[in-house]
Design a protein around this motif. Structure first.
Motif, PDB file in Angstrom:
ATOM      1  N   LEU A   1       0.814  -1.219   0.000  1.00  0.00           N
ATOM      2  CA  LEU A   1       0.000   0.000   0.000  1.00  0.00           C
ATOM      3  C   LEU A   1       0.851   1.274   0.000  1.00  0.00           C
ATOM      4  CD1 LEU A   1      -2.649  -1.092   2.664  1.00  0.00           C
ATOM      5  CD2 LEU A   1      -2.939  -1.042   0.180  1.00  0.00           C
TER       6      LEU A   1
ATOM      7  N   ILE B   1      -7.172   8.455   2.163  1.00  0.00           N
ATOM      8  CA  ILE B   1      -6.609   7.268   1.515  1.00  0.00           C
ATOM      9  C   ILE B   1      -5.086   7.283   1.598  1.00  0.00           C
ATOM     10  CG2 ILE B   1      -6.358   6.048  -0.674  1.00  0.00           C
ATOM     11  CD1 ILE B   1      -9.126   7.132  -1.450  1.00  0.00           C
ATOM     12  N   GLY B   2      -4.481   8.442   1.281  1.00  0.00           N
ATOM     13  CA  GLY B   2      -3.032   8.545   1.274  1.00  0.00           C
ATOM     14  C   GLY B   2      -2.408   8.306   2.624  1.00  0.00           C
TER      15      GLY B   2
ATOM     16  N   LEU C   1      -7.794  13.396  -1.120  1.00  0.00           N
ATOM     17  CA  LEU C   1      -7.088  12.113  -1.158  1.00  0.00           C
ATOM     18  C   LEU C   1      -6.419  11.778   0.172  1.00  0.00           C
ATOM     19  CD1 LEU C   1      -5.282  12.570  -4.606  1.00  0.00           C
ATOM     20  CD2 LEU C   1      -7.457  11.382  -4.167  1.00  0.00           C
TER      21      LEU C   1
ATOM     22  N   LEU D   1       0.457   4.323  -2.583  1.00  0.00           N
ATOM     23  CA  LEU D   1      -0.673   5.245  -2.433  1.00  0.00           C
ATOM     24  C   LEU D   1      -0.307   6.391  -1.496  1.00  0.00           C
ATOM     25  CD1 LEU D   1      -3.663   2.731  -2.126  1.00  0.00           C
ATOM     26  CD2 LEU D   1      -3.063   4.170  -4.096  1.00  0.00           C
TER      27      LEU D   1
ATOM     28  N   ALA E   1      -2.991   4.649   3.753  1.00  0.00           N
ATOM     29  CA  ALA E   1      -2.048   3.722   3.124  1.00  0.00           C
ATOM     30  C   ALA E   1      -0.665   3.845   3.742  1.00  0.00           C
ATOM     31  CB  ALA E   1      -1.980   3.993   1.618  1.00  0.00           C
TER      32      ALA E   1
END
Length: 416
Positions: free
Chosen positions: A37, A193-194, A190, A40, A197
């Motif tokens: 991950l 998510i960023g 984002l 990301l 991850a």
């Protein structure tokens, strides 16, 4: 409707924390396999680091260039800057004492390895190299944040002298600033998510004991905020208007403080601060200037958190947090980031990037202190916004004299 307002106020920080929490859980479950991950998280970091240079330059140039239309006396603006800087330095002094007595990264389980920070040969070289570069191309790098800010201020003054926001360049800058802020807003979408991850990878590598390191930081930060509010706020109010000022401050500061803590927004607290200043007796021409500017420039809580983050990173990267130069740079970075970056979308994250860049930490240091930023934001915003009301009182004293409040009550301009 109330539930919707609460959700709107807390939606983004809850999504960020949710992303980090999910990422941490995935890291525990997947272990070292969570490295899949990592790209990301790296993409998000790269996007943030890419936008920071144009954002800082354009936002500062635009703000300074627009000052040509501000109908304010130089004495009020001078008093405003003096008050914001002095209260920021008091906040910095308190946090420097606290983080040296109770290091936020003591007994940390994170072992990032030692980082190197270049030391200037002497004070002259440090000033020159910190504030300027020898080629325009150097302004295109986030490694030269202070020179970018200095150049932006000069550019803004030049724009102001040539017509300000009504000039063609002024209009272009204002439009460009809106465009860049929209880009920042898009990148920030984002972030859950960023950062999720990234933390999946981080926890997978270092383990769930990472949570304990942040817990210690919270135990250092929140009591420090309480001490600052109970000790320094009354002292500021006493300077502003003696015992009468302290009494009026305590009577009217609660609503701004609670509103700021709940909304985590100094701007959202502006109407409540305006009402508090009116009840206290601050002249409207002062509060109407100080409070809006304070919402994006007066950030004592952010100064406390910035230096806490710096001390945390020094501990994480096994660097001694000592020395007058290190302390001076910490204070300068904390006050600077509060002054010029906090009003931007994701301004806290930009301030954290400024910390990482100026102290020469590797990029992976950014998510570490970004998480601390999310955890301390309610208390920081509470001090920031409620402090604006008290700053207005102090500026009123500097502009109108020691007995300004008593005189206004006697003349009927303020409520008795």
């Amino acid at each position: 409707m109330n539930a919707k307002k609460i959700w709107d106020s807390y939606k983004f920080p809850l999504l960020l924390l949710g992303g980090i929490l999910i990422g941490a859980i995935l890291g525990v479950i997947l272990g070292e396999k969570a490295t899949v991950l990592a790209p990301l998280g790296d993409i998000f970091l790269n996007l943030m680091f890419t936008i920071v240079v144009p954002m800082v330059f354009v936002s500062i140039t635009t703000a300074v260039g627009n000052m040509v239309n501000m109908k304010r006396l130089g004495k009020i603006l001078g008093s405003l800057v003096l008050t914001f800087v002095v209260t920021g330095m008091f906040a910095a002094a308190l946090v420097l004492v606290v983080v040296n007595v109770w290091p936020p990264a003591k007994n940390t389980t994170i072992a990032m390895g030692a980082a190197e920070m270049q030391e200037a040969a002497n004070i002259s070289d440090m000033i020159v190299n910190s504030l300027t570069v020898n080629d325009f191309s150097g302004l295109m790098s986030r490694s030269n944040m202070l020179p970018i800010i200095v150049f932006a201020i000069f550019s803004g003054l030049a724009v102001a002298a040539c017509g300000g926001e009504e000039s063609q360049v002024g209009k272009l800058l204002n439009n460009l600033n809106d465009v860049i802020m929209k880009i920042v807003d898009m990148i920030m979408k984002l972030a859950p998510i960023g950062l999720g991850a990234y933390f999946a990878n981080l926890v997978g590598e270092f383990g769930p004991q990472l949570i304990g390191d942040y817990g210690r930081t919270m135990l250092v930060y929140y009591p420090m905020c309480i001490v600052y509010a109970l000790v320094f706020f009354p002292l500021y109010a006493y300077f502003a208007a003696g015992k009468l000022g302290v009494s009026r401050m305590f009577k009217n500061i609660f609503n701004p403080a609670v509103t700021a803590f709940a909304t985590q927004s100094s701007v959202a607290t502006l109407p409540v601060n305006m009402e508090a200043c009116k009840k206290i007796g601050v002249p409207e021409d002062i509060s109407n200037i100080v409070l809006p500017m304070g919402a994006t420039m007066h950030m004592d809580g952010s100064v406390l958190s910035a230096i806490t983050k710096i001390a945390f990173l020094f501990g994480i990267f096994q660097m001694p947090y000592t020395g007058a130069g290190t302390y001076a740079m910490s204070i300068a970075v904390a006050i600077l980031s509060a002054f010029v970056l906090s009003g931007a979308p994701g301004g806290g994250l930009v301030g954290e990037m400024l910390i990482v860049s100026l102290f020469g930490f590797p990029a992976e240091a950014f998510p570490l202190i970004a998480t601390i930023g999310f955890l301390v934001d309610p208390a920081a915003t509470c001090l920031n916004a409620s402090g604006d009301t008290i700053a207005s009182m102090m500026i009123a004293r500097l502009v109108e004299g020691k007995n300004w409040l008593a005189d206004r009550i006697a003349s009927g301009e303020a409520e008795a």
